[in-house]
Design a protein around this motif. Structure first.
Motif, PDB file in Angstrom:
ATOM      1  N   PRO A 228      -1.094 -16.908   8.370  1.00 44.93           N
ATOM      2  CA  PRO A 228      -1.046 -16.196   8.958  1.00 44.93           C
ATOM      3  C   PRO A 228      -0.995 -14.781   8.799  1.00 44.93           C
ATOM      4  CG  PRO A 228       0.786 -16.683   7.731  1.00 44.93           C
ATOM      5  CD  PRO A 228      -0.169 -16.573   6.777  1.00 44.93           C
ATOM      6  N   ALA A 229      -0.469 -14.897  11.339  1.00 42.31           N
ATOM      7  CA  ALA A 229      -0.063 -12.814  11.794  1.00 42.31           C
ATOM      8  C   ALA A 229       0.578 -12.228  10.252  1.00 42.31           C
ATOM      9  CB  ALA A 229      -0.251 -13.269  12.997  1.00 42.31           C
ATOM     10  N   MET A 230       0.479 -11.363  10.319  1.00 43.52           N
ATOM     11  CA  MET A 230       1.496 -10.551  10.008  1.00 43.52           C
ATOM     12  C   MET A 230       1.819  -8.943  10.679  1.00 43.52           C
ATOM     13  SD  MET A 230      -1.040  -9.667   6.127  1.00 43.52           S
ATOM     14  CE  MET A 230      -1.093 -11.327   6.371  1.00 43.52           C
ATOM     15  N   PRO A 231       2.904  -8.688   9.842  1.00 38.27           N
ATOM     16  CA  PRO A 231       3.251  -7.267  10.574  1.00 38.27           C
ATOM     17  C   PRO A 231       2.022  -6.577  10.745  1.00 38.27           C
ATOM     18  CG  PRO A 231       5.404  -8.616  10.058  1.00 38.27           C
ATOM     19  CD  PRO A 231       3.938  -9.506   9.546  1.00 38.27           C
ATOM     20  N   TRP A 232       2.251  -5.221  10.660  1.00 33.96           N
ATOM     21  CA  TRP A 232       1.275  -3.904   9.978  1.00 33.96           C
ATOM     22  C   TRP A 232       2.198  -3.793   8.810  1.00 33.96           C
ATOM     23  CZ3 TRP A 232       2.976   0.527   9.445  1.00 33.96           C
ATOM     24  CH2 TRP A 232       4.323   1.144   9.807  1.00 33.96           C
ATOM     25  N   TRP A 233       3.020  -2.893   8.740  1.00 31.32           N
ATOM     26  CA  TRP A 233       4.022  -3.198   7.335  1.00 31.32           C
ATOM     27  C   TRP A 233       3.190  -4.308   6.015  1.00 31.32           C
ATOM     28  CZ3 TRP A 233       7.609  -5.797   4.961  1.00 31.32           C
ATOM     29  CH2 TRP A 233       7.832  -6.505   5.503  1.00 31.32           C
ATOM     30  N   VAL A 234       3.290  -5.261   6.930  1.00 32.07           N
ATOM     31  CA  VAL A 234       3.205  -5.905   5.335  1.00 32.07           C
ATOM     32  C   VAL A 234       1.506  -6.111   5.026  1.00 32.07           C
ATOM     33  CG1 VAL A 234       2.981  -8.399   4.832  1.00 32.07           C
ATOM     34  CG2 VAL A 234       5.041  -7.718   6.145  1.00 32.07           C
ATOM     35  N   TRP A 235       0.671  -5.676   5.454  1.00 31.72           N
ATOM     36  CA  TRP A 235      -0.784  -5.598   5.612  1.00 31.72           C
ATOM     37  C   TRP A 235      -0.983  -4.361   5.025  1.00 31.72           C
ATOM     38  CZ3 TRP A 235      -4.670  -1.706   7.098  1.00 31.72           C
ATOM     39  CH2 TRP A 235      -5.684  -2.114   6.903  1.00 31.72           C
ATOM     40  N   LEU A 236      -0.287  -3.289   5.047  1.00 31.14           N
ATOM     41  CA  LEU A 236      -0.340  -2.020   4.719  1.00 31.14           C
ATOM     42  C   LEU A 236      -0.333  -2.139   3.307  1.00 31.14           C
ATOM     43  CD1 LEU A 236      -1.449   1.063   5.557  1.00 31.14           C
ATOM     44  CD2 LEU A 236       0.449   1.831   6.072  1.00 31.14           C
ATOM     45  N   LEU A 237       0.343  -2.413   3.072  1.00 33.25           N
ATOM     46  CA  LEU A 237       1.447  -2.682   1.787  1.00 33.25           C
ATOM     47  C   LEU A 237       0.506  -3.242   0.680  1.00 33.25           C
ATOM     48  CD1 LEU A 237       5.197  -3.215   2.250  1.00 33.25           C
ATOM     49  CD2 LEU A 237       4.342  -1.666   1.377  1.00 33.25           C
TER      50      LEU A 237
ATOM     51  N   ALA B  38      -0.150  -5.611  -8.289  1.00 37.55           N
ATOM     52  CA  ALA B  38      -0.471  -6.372  -7.496  1.00 37.55           C
ATOM     53  C   ALA B  38       1.734  -7.262  -6.817  1.00 37.55           C
ATOM     54  CB  ALA B  38       0.011  -7.595  -9.133  1.00 37.55           C
ATOM     55  N   ALA B  39       2.349  -6.168  -6.913  1.00 38.33           N
ATOM     56  CA  ALA B  39       4.144  -6.212  -6.662  1.00 38.33           C
ATOM     57  C   ALA B  39       3.043  -6.310  -4.820  1.00 38.33           C
ATOM     58  CB  ALA B  39       4.805  -5.915  -7.205  1.00 38.33           C
TER      59      ALA B  39
ATOM     60  N   VAL C  58      -4.846   4.980 -14.553  1.00 40.81           N
ATOM     61  CA  VAL C  58      -4.025   5.209 -13.286  1.00 40.81           C
ATOM     62  C   VAL C  58      -2.258   4.850 -13.330  1.00 40.81           C
ATOM     63  CG1 VAL C  58      -3.621   5.484 -10.869  1.00 40.81           C
ATOM     64  CG2 VAL C  58      -5.986   5.403 -11.795  1.00 40.81           C
ATOM     65  N   PRO C  59      -1.784   5.478 -13.404  1.00 45.39           N
ATOM     66  CA  PRO C  59       0.002   5.514 -13.388  1.00 45.39           C
ATOM     67  C   PRO C  59       0.266   4.142 -12.351  1.00 45.39           C
ATOM     68  CG  PRO C  59      -0.763   7.475 -13.227  1.00 45.39           C
ATOM     69  CD  PRO C  59      -1.724   7.009 -13.248  1.00 45.39           C
ATOM     70  N   MET C  60       1.045   3.767 -12.378  1.00 49.31           N
ATOM     71  CA  MET C  60       2.338   2.525 -11.385  1.00 49.31           C
ATOM     72  C   MET C  60       0.796   1.412 -10.806  1.00 49.31           C
ATOM     73  SD  MET C  60       4.443   5.301  -9.319  1.00 49.31           S
ATOM     74  CE  MET C  60       4.932   3.879  -8.208  1.00 49.31           C
ATOM     75  N   ARG C  61      -0.563   1.820 -12.207  1.00 47.75           N
ATOM     76  CA  ARG C  61      -1.101   0.418 -11.355  1.00 47.75           C
ATOM     77  C   ARG C  61      -1.199  -1.061 -10.745  1.00 47.75           C
ATOM     78  NH1 ARG C  61      -5.940  -2.576 -13.882  1.00 47.75           N
ATOM     79  NH2 ARG C  61      -7.514  -2.450 -12.368  1.00 47.75           N
ATOM     80  N   ALA C  62      -0.252  -1.414 -11.777  1.00 46.80           N
ATOM     81  CA  ALA C  62       0.421  -2.525 -11.995  1.00 46.80           C
ATOM     82  C   ALA C  62       0.944  -3.266 -10.358  1.00 46.80           C
ATOM     83  CB  ALA C  62       0.991  -3.143 -13.338  1.00 46.80           C
TER      84      ALA C  62
END
Length: 741
Positions: free
Chosen positions: A445-454, A475-476, A468-472
């Motif tokens: 579905p269409a999503m807010p821009w901030w969701v796509w950016l995350l 996934a979140a 690389v640190p915090m690579r995991a």
């Protein structure tokens, strides 16, 4: 240097996101400003302005080459030469006409024409044609294919329908030769996959069926059946690898340095394949990218892998700035960037199977943000399908198809190789069908821009090296993108979408917990609006299940898309004014006159003229009421059915009225309008439709009653929140510089 190239690319790419082009006087001024900045070493800003000005100027040239407004809908005699490969589809011969000339008017340099019931047209022929010309007009819906952007990117200035014609000259030129070769390929016995072989050899995909495209989309393998960067790069890599192998074995002449020869011949192979495929924009883009990579391999390896990527990006955009309007441009460069990011900095050698497997899952993650931003389906089975299909097509089918085509003059040998290639292709399609049945494509579905950016940040983190640190965390960050928040109407209100489906009807009514679809859009031959427009739009609006599909009556423009929608979504129940005339697998029940129910505080009532036997008067009428605000959906009822509804004493008052029968002369009677007293009438129709909808007399009647008219042709998909007592919004109001308002 890199900073300047990045700035130049940013200026060229900015064109894609402009709501309108800047005025003509501003572009020379900006170019002068860029020149003035050069002595001050402000190279990034100067290069950005240069790229921006060139892209806007090129786009303006394309806009200026579109059909004049006064010629829209007129029929003219014109002459021109057929370019590209004509295709027979949906009962029409479709082709492009280059440099058409008419004595009466100035025409665009390229036209896209359809000739229904006409003779066979061959590439390279010269024709004199009577054509009803039309300005390019596409359907505008949530996350739908933008036909107007595609036309502009192809620099097609108008479309048209041929009424009559006469051939003036025989086929000649490279296009004619490709057309003859295509006909020869289609005559080969290749297990029914002759169209697929023509797609792989010549770039002609007209021989692939709708079912084939659906299967390729579900498995994420569309790129395999259109000549793309992958095919051109593969051909170049095969030649390069052959020469490198000969040099390693000592079989290459010592007096000829193997590396320059390998690069030169590999590029020649890419160009030859591109010319065979017609050298369209995607193929030109691929050849540029291959050339940059080979140049980097020959002289500039010490500068890193990102330099050829930037050079290719800028070269493609400088040659054709409108390439950024096409999804293939973004996907091809994104794919190369993902592979460069994953493999360029690796430590130590990997086995081929590990590299191949890693390439598939990293491509799936890396291209996910791009696919969602472009509104394209995401193939869940793509990594698995490509793991099998890419080497199968690249190392078996394509070489055999090209070799078989080359050896066609040798009786039996070329045909035998093409027979083998077709058999391998058919076997692949059978495997893909099993994979698609197990894991079909997913439309987000269409999503807010901030969701796509995350999600994009999460995908980037997952592609980085393991240390690389915090690579995991990546996934979140992907989770909100895979399950974005949905903006649902509050209790007591309903969200209504009148979708832009051309000459037909499809209306979505969604409450807090329920969804109803009133009519399903048209179907003409294999062109199914239900599959291509309605179902994708519903998924973009986060509607995966329909509690009720209400089909007003059985005409194709209202019920044509029902089967495809039932296949794409879960449908709980189907009702219709003509259930007996619908396909049996829909299991449609009858529309009951006076039936009433409530969903989430929103009231629904159906009416049907009981004396109507069939056809338009038998349409099931739906009244929706939310918070005291009403919408009346009328199907194709005529004046007799309207009078029957009024005489039955129904309370027809509604602020919003869907114009009966698309605004035809036989509907929207004065008696009916007095009973409904709408504030706004909504018209769903197709541009340049053959029925003349809406009729001028009906529009005059609307104006006489003081009714505002909203039209899908002018506004695209229409949205209103019933119960909010607000105004309607038009999706075409979301401005794009290539889109007419």
């Amino acid at each position: 240097m890199r900073t300047g190239m990045i700035a130049l690319a940013a200026g060229l790419l900015a064109l894609r996101f402009l709501p309108a082009l800047p005025p003509g006087w501003l572009l020379p001024l900006l170019a002068v400003v860029g020149l003035m900045l050069l002595p001050f070493r402000s190279y990034p800003l100067a290069f950005f302005l240069f790229g921006f000005c060139w892209a806007c100027t090129s786009a303006q040239w394309a806009l200026d080459d579109r059909l004049a407004v006064e010629l829209d809908g007129r029929t003219l005699w014109l002459e021109g030469r057929v370019s590209g490969l004509p295709e027979q589809r949906d009962g029409a011969m479709r082709f492009q006409l280059e440099q058409p000339r008419s004595r009466r008017a100035e025409l665009p340099q390229r036209l896209r024409l359809a000739w229904y019931g006409g003779p066979e047209v061959q590439a390279g022929e010269r024709w004199r044609l009577a054509v009803k010309l039309k300005r390019g007009h596409g359907l505008v819906n949530p996350q739908s294919f933008d036909y107007e952007a595609w036309l502009l990117a192809q620099r097609i200035g108008a479309t048209g329908t041929v009424k009559h014609g006469e051939r003036l000259g025989p086929a000649r030129g490279p296009s004619a030769w490709r057309d003859v070769l295509r006909l020869r390929l289609l005559e080969v016995d290749a297990f029914g996959r002759e169209g697929g072989l023509a797609a792989l050899v010549l770039g002609d995909d007209s021989g692939l069926s709708v079912a084939d495209w659906r299967l390729l989309q579900d498995t994420g393998t569309v790129h395999l059946m259109v000549i793309s960067g992958q095919h051109v790069a593969l051909m170049s890599a095969l030649v390069y690898g052959l020469i490198a192998g000969l040099a390693r074995l000592g079989w290459w002449p010592r007096r000829w340095p193997w590396l320059p020869w390998a690069c030169a011949l590999a590029f020649a192979a890419a160009l030859g394949y591109g010319l065979l495929a017609g050298f369209e924009v995607p193929v030109r883009r691929a050849c540029v990218m291959v050339g940059m990579v080979l140049l980097w391999r020959l002289r500039f390896r010490h500068l890193g892998v990102w330099l050829p990527w930037l050079l290719a990006l800028n070269a493609v955009l400088l040659v054709e700035p409108l390439a950024s309007l096409q999804a293939g441009f973004w996907l091809s460069f994104a794919a190369v960037a993902v592979l460069a990011l994953v493999f360029a900095g690796r430590l130590g050698p990997w086995s081929w199977w590990r590299s191949w497997g890693r390439a598939q899952w990293t491509m799936a993650i890396g291209l996910l943000p791009a696919l969602l931003a472009l509104g394209l389906p995401v193939s869940v089975s793509g990594p698995l399908a490509n793991l099998i299909a890419v080497p199968w097509v690249g190392f078996l089918v394509v070489p055999l198809a090209l070799l078989g085509t080359l050896l066609l003059p040798l009786f039996g040998l070329g045909d035998g190789l093409l027979w083998l290639a077709g058999g391998l292709l058919e076997l692949l399609f059978q495997v893909l069908a099993r994979i698609a049945a197990w894991l079909p494509a997913w439309s987000a579905p269409a999503m807010p821009w901030w969701v796509w950016l995350l999600g994009a940040i999460g995908a980037l983190l997952l592609l980085l090296p393991a240390g690389v640190p915090m690579r995991a965390l990546g996934a979140a960050l992907l989770v909100p993108m895979l399950a974005p928040p949905v903006d649902l109407p509050p209790p007591g209100r309903a969200e209504v979408w009148v979708l832009d489906v051309g000459q037909g009807l499809a209306v979505l009514v969604r409450t807090r917990e329920h969804a109803l679809l009133y009519d399903t859009g048209p179907r003409f031959g294999e062109f199914d609006i239900g599959e291509r427009v309605v179902a994708p739009s519903l998924k973009a609006l986060a509607v995966g299940r329909l509690d009720l599909m209400l089909i007003s009556h059985a005409d194709a423009d209202h019920a044509g898309g029902a089967v495809a929608i039932g296949r794409a979504l879960s449908v709980e129940r189907v009702l219709s004014g003509e259930p007996e005339s619908l396909p049996a697998d829909l299991h449609a029940g009858p529309c009951v006159d006076g039936a009433e129910w409530t969903w989430d505080g929103v009231r629904f009532i159906t009416w049907r003229w009981r004396e109507a036997v069939s056809g338009n008067p038998a349409s099931c009428v739906l009244l929706v009421e939310a918070n005291g605000e009403r919408l009346l959906l009328t199907g194709d009822i005529d004046a007799r059915a309207e009078r029957a509804l009024v005489d039955a004493g129904h309370d027809l008052r509604a602020e919003w009225l869907l114009a009966p029968h698309h605004g035809s002369r036989s509907s929207s009677s004065a008696v009916f309008l007095k009973a409904v007293r709408p504030r706004v009438v909504l018209i769903s129709r197709g541009a340049h439709n053959a029925f003349g909808h809406p009729h001028p007399l009906v529009l005059t009647r609307f104006r006489a009653f003081g009714i505002d008219v909203r039209d899908t042709v002018d506004g695209g998909a229409l949205r209103l929140e019933l119960g909010a007592h607000g105004e309607i919004s038009e999706l075409r109001g979301d401005r794009r510089f290539w889109r007419e308002k």
